[in-house]
Design a protein around this motif. Structure first.
Motif, PDB file in Angstrom:
ATOM      1  N   MET A   1      58.285  54.576 -71.298  1.00  0.00           N
ATOM      2  CA  MET A   1      57.982  53.621 -70.259  1.00  0.00           C
ATOM      3  C   MET A   1      56.485  53.647 -69.981  1.00  0.00           C
ATOM      4  SD  MET A   1      59.310  55.497 -66.830  1.00  0.00           S
ATOM      5  CE  MET A   1      59.356  57.237 -67.113  1.00  0.00           C
ATOM      6  N   LYS A   2      56.002  52.534 -69.495  1.00  0.00           N
ATOM      7  CA  LYS A   2      54.592  52.467 -69.103  1.00  0.00           C
ATOM      8  C   LYS A   2      54.392  51.326 -68.128  1.00  0.00           C
ATOM      9  CE  LYS A   2      51.431  50.602 -71.913  1.00  0.00           C
ATOM     10  NZ  LYS A   2      50.532  50.413 -73.013  1.00  0.00           N
ATOM     11  N   LEU A   3      53.203  51.253 -67.553  1.00  0.00           N
ATOM     12  CA  LEU A   3      52.909  50.183 -66.609  1.00  0.00           C
ATOM     13  C   LEU A   3      52.946  48.834 -67.304  1.00  0.00           C
ATOM     14  CD1 LEU A   3      49.934  51.555 -64.473  1.00  0.00           C
ATOM     15  CD2 LEU A   3      52.288  51.209 -63.743  1.00  0.00           C
ATOM     16  N   ASN A   4      53.454  47.864 -66.592  1.00  0.00           N
ATOM     17  CA  ASN A   4      53.501  46.492 -67.068  1.00  0.00           C
ATOM     18  C   ASN A   4      52.078  45.938 -67.128  1.00  0.00           C
ATOM     19  OD1 ASN A   4      53.603  43.524 -66.643  1.00  0.00           O
ATOM     20  ND2 ASN A   4      55.804  43.874 -66.613  1.00  0.00           N
ATOM     21  N   ASN A   5      51.798  45.118 -68.135  1.00  0.00           N
ATOM     22  CA  ASN A   5      50.459  44.539 -68.292  1.00  0.00           C
ATOM     23  C   ASN A   5      50.079  43.587 -67.169  1.00  0.00           C
ATOM     24  OD1 ASN A   5      49.969  45.936 -70.657  1.00  0.00           O
ATOM     25  ND2 ASN A   5      50.739  44.293 -71.955  1.00  0.00           N
ATOM     26  N   ALA A   6      51.044  43.202 -66.342  1.00  0.00           N
ATOM     27  CA  ALA A   6      50.760  42.302 -65.220  1.00  0.00           C
ATOM     28  C   ALA A   6      50.156  43.057 -64.034  1.00  0.00           C
ATOM     29  CB  ALA A   6      52.033  41.574 -64.792  1.00  0.00           C
ATOM     30  N   PHE A   7      49.931  44.360 -64.207  1.00  0.00           N
ATOM     31  CA  PHE A   7      49.347  45.193 -63.150  1.00  0.00           C
ATOM     32  C   PHE A   7      48.113  45.922 -63.676  1.00  0.00           C
ATOM     33  CE2 PHE A   7      53.624  44.494 -61.815  1.00  0.00           C
ATOM     34  CZ  PHE A   7      53.582  44.474 -60.433  1.00  0.00           C
ATOM     35  N   LEU A   8      47.111  46.011 -62.833  1.00  0.00           N
ATOM     36  CA  LEU A   8      45.880  46.734 -63.157  1.00  0.00           C
ATOM     37  C   LEU A   8      45.751  47.919 -62.211  1.00  0.00           C
ATOM     38  CD1 LEU A   8      43.440  43.689 -63.383  1.00  0.00           C
ATOM     39  CD2 LEU A   8      44.550  44.870 -65.277  1.00  0.00           C
ATOM     40  N   THR A   9      45.130  48.986 -62.688  1.00  0.00           N
ATOM     41  CA  THR A   9      44.880  50.143 -61.829  1.00  0.00           C
ATOM     42  C   THR A   9      43.394  50.238 -61.525  1.00  0.00           C
ATOM     43  OG1 THR A   9      44.640  51.631 -63.713  1.00  0.00           O
ATOM     44  CG2 THR A   9      46.839  51.433 -62.751  1.00  0.00           C
ATOM     45  N   HIS A  10      43.103  50.804 -60.364  1.00  0.00           N
ATOM     46  CA  HIS A  10      41.720  50.987 -59.947  1.00  0.00           C
ATOM     47  C   HIS A  10      41.636  52.247 -59.087  1.00  0.00           C
ATOM     48  CE1 HIS A  10      37.679  50.057 -58.600  1.00  0.00           C
ATOM     49  NE2 HIS A  10      38.083  50.221 -57.351  1.00  0.00           N
ATOM     50  N   ASP A  11      40.656  53.088 -59.369  1.00  0.00           N
ATOM     51  CA  ASP A  11      40.412  54.269 -58.543  1.00  0.00           C
ATOM     52  C   ASP A  11      39.475  53.891 -57.411  1.00  0.00           C
ATOM     53  OD1 ASP A  11      41.919  56.278 -59.928  1.00  0.00           O
ATOM     54  OD2 ASP A  11      40.438  56.167 -61.527  1.00  0.00           O
ATOM     55  N   ASP A  12      39.907  54.146 -56.189  1.00  0.00           N
ATOM     56  CA  ASP A  12      39.118  53.817 -55.005  1.00  0.00           C
ATOM     57  C   ASP A  12      38.931  55.087 -54.184  1.00  0.00           C
ATOM     58  OD1 ASP A  12      37.772  52.314 -53.075  1.00  0.00           O
ATOM     59  OD2 ASP A  12      39.624  51.881 -51.986  1.00  0.00           O
ATOM     60  N   GLY A  13      38.056  55.942 -54.642  1.00  0.00           N
ATOM     61  CA  GLY A  13      37.838  57.207 -53.956  1.00  0.00           C
ATOM     62  C   GLY A  13      39.042  58.115 -54.105  1.00  0.00           C
ATOM     63  N   ASP A  14      39.708  58.402 -53.000  1.00  0.00           N
ATOM     64  CA  ASP A  14      40.864  59.299 -53.008  1.00  0.00           C
ATOM     65  C   ASP A  14      42.164  58.580 -53.354  1.00  0.00           C
ATOM     66  OD1 ASP A  14      39.174  61.310 -52.246  1.00  0.00           O
ATOM     67  OD2 ASP A  14      39.679  61.174 -50.120  1.00  0.00           O
ATOM     68  N   GLN A  15      42.127  57.270 -53.433  1.00  0.00           N
ATOM     69  CA  GLN A  15      43.344  56.510 -53.673  1.00  0.00           C
ATOM     70  C   GLN A  15      43.323  55.841 -55.046  1.00  0.00           C
ATOM     71  OE1 GLN A  15      43.551  53.665 -50.486  1.00  0.00           O
ATOM     72  NE2 GLN A  15      44.786  55.038 -49.243  1.00  0.00           N
ATOM     73  N   ARG A  31      48.758  50.822 -52.602  1.00  0.00           N
ATOM     74  CA  ARG A  31      47.866  51.973 -52.397  1.00  0.00           C
ATOM     75  C   ARG A  31      48.709  53.225 -52.538  1.00  0.00           C
ATOM     76  NH1 ARG A  31      42.907  50.904 -49.989  1.00  0.00           N
ATOM     77  NH2 ARG A  31      42.731  48.805 -49.171  1.00  0.00           N
ATOM     78  N   SER A  32      48.162  54.222 -53.170  1.00  0.00           N
ATOM     79  CA  SER A  32      48.949  55.441 -53.379  1.00  0.00           C
ATOM     80  C   SER A  32      48.173  56.681 -52.942  1.00  0.00           C
ATOM     81  CB  SER A  32      49.344  55.565 -54.847  1.00  0.00           C
ATOM     82  OG  SER A  32      48.198  55.638 -55.657  1.00  0.00           O
ATOM     83  N   ASN A  33      48.944  57.721 -52.631  1.00  0.00           N
ATOM     84  CA  ASN A  33      48.327  59.006 -52.327  1.00  0.00           C
ATOM     85  C   ASN A  33      47.969  59.696 -53.644  1.00  0.00           C
ATOM     86  OD1 ASN A  33      50.688  60.155 -53.363  1.00  0.00           O
ATOM     87  ND2 ASN A  33      51.534  60.600 -51.351  1.00  0.00           N
ATOM     88  N   GLY A  37      49.234  58.533 -57.281  1.00  0.00           N
ATOM     89  CA  GLY A  37      48.140  58.078 -58.137  1.00  0.00           C
ATOM     90  C   GLY A  37      48.134  58.795 -59.476  1.00  0.00           C
ATOM     91  N   PHE A  38      48.420  60.089 -59.454  1.00  0.00           N
ATOM     92  CA  PHE A  38      48.497  60.856 -60.692  1.00  0.00           C
ATOM     93  C   PHE A  38      49.631  60.324 -61.563  1.00  0.00           C
ATOM     94  CE2 PHE A  38      50.031  64.340 -63.315  1.00  0.00           C
ATOM     95  CZ  PHE A  38      48.852  64.762 -63.931  1.00  0.00           C
ATOM     96  N   ILE A  39      50.774  60.048 -60.948  1.00  0.00           N
ATOM     97  CA  ILE A  39      51.926  59.522 -61.685  1.00  0.00           C
ATOM     98  C   ILE A  39      51.588  58.159 -62.282  1.00  0.00           C
ATOM     99  CG2 ILE A  39      54.318  58.713 -61.451  1.00  0.00           C
ATOM    100  CD1 ILE A  39      54.571  60.933 -59.208  1.00  0.00           C
ATOM    101  N   ILE A  40      50.941  57.301 -61.504  1.00  0.00           N
ATOM    102  CA  ILE A  40      50.537  55.984 -61.997  1.00  0.00           C
ATOM    103  C   ILE A  40      49.570  56.132 -63.162  1.00  0.00           C
ATOM    104  CG2 ILE A  40      49.231  53.894 -61.403  1.00  0.00           C
ATOM    105  CD1 ILE A  40      50.543  54.145 -58.569  1.00  0.00           C
ATOM    106  N   SER A  41      48.638  57.064 -63.064  1.00  0.00           N
ATOM    107  CA  SER A  41      47.694  57.297 -64.171  1.00  0.00           C
ATOM    108  C   SER A  41      48.438  57.694 -65.445  1.00  0.00           C
ATOM    109  CB  SER A  41      46.697  58.393 -63.802  1.00  0.00           C
ATOM    110  OG  SER A  41      45.857  57.973 -62.770  1.00  0.00           O
ATOM    111  N   CYS A  42      49.447  58.533 -65.295  1.00  0.00           N
ATOM    112  CA  CYS A  42      50.244  58.942 -66.458  1.00  0.00           C
ATOM    113  C   CYS A  42      50.948  57.738 -67.089  1.00  0.00           C
ATOM    114  CB  CYS A  42      51.282  59.986 -66.064  1.00  0.00           C
ATOM    115  SG  CYS A  42      50.594  61.594 -65.619  1.00  0.00           S
TER     116      CYS A  42
END
Length: 86
Positions: A1-15, A31-33, A37-42
């Motif tokens: 499984m992986k993130l759908n291409n219809a979504f983008l990730t962005h690091d915003d400091g701690d989030q 917004r994630s804690n 955020g670590f799980i989303i990065s994976c």
């Protein structure tokens, strides 16, 4: 499984932010804690729940069962908005 291409990730400091590109039914921003955020990065690469838990065990100090619950919860929420393929 992986993130759908219809979504983008962005690091915003701690989030970690997950942004819909408009190509999905979900419209908005997530917004994630730090843990989520670590799980989303994976999920930026094709992976499994077990692989994510193993990576979390290397990075964080805590009980494996709590990590497994966190991973399942975040993945379930992401599936609900259509952010995960597979």
């Amino acid at each position: 499984m992986k993130l759908n291409n219809a979504f983008l990730t962005h690091d915003d400091g701690d989030q970690k932010l997950l942004v819909s590109t408009g190509a999905s039914k979900f419209s908005g921003l997530v917004r994630s804690n730090e843990t989520a955020g670590f799980i989303i990065s994976c999920l930026e690469k094709d992976t499994t729940e077990a692989e994510i838990v193993a990576k979390m065990q290397k990075k964080y100090d805590g009980p494996k069962d709590a990590m497994e619950r966190d991973v399942k919860k975040v993945i379930a929420q992401l599936r609900k908005i259509g952010a995960i393929d597979g």
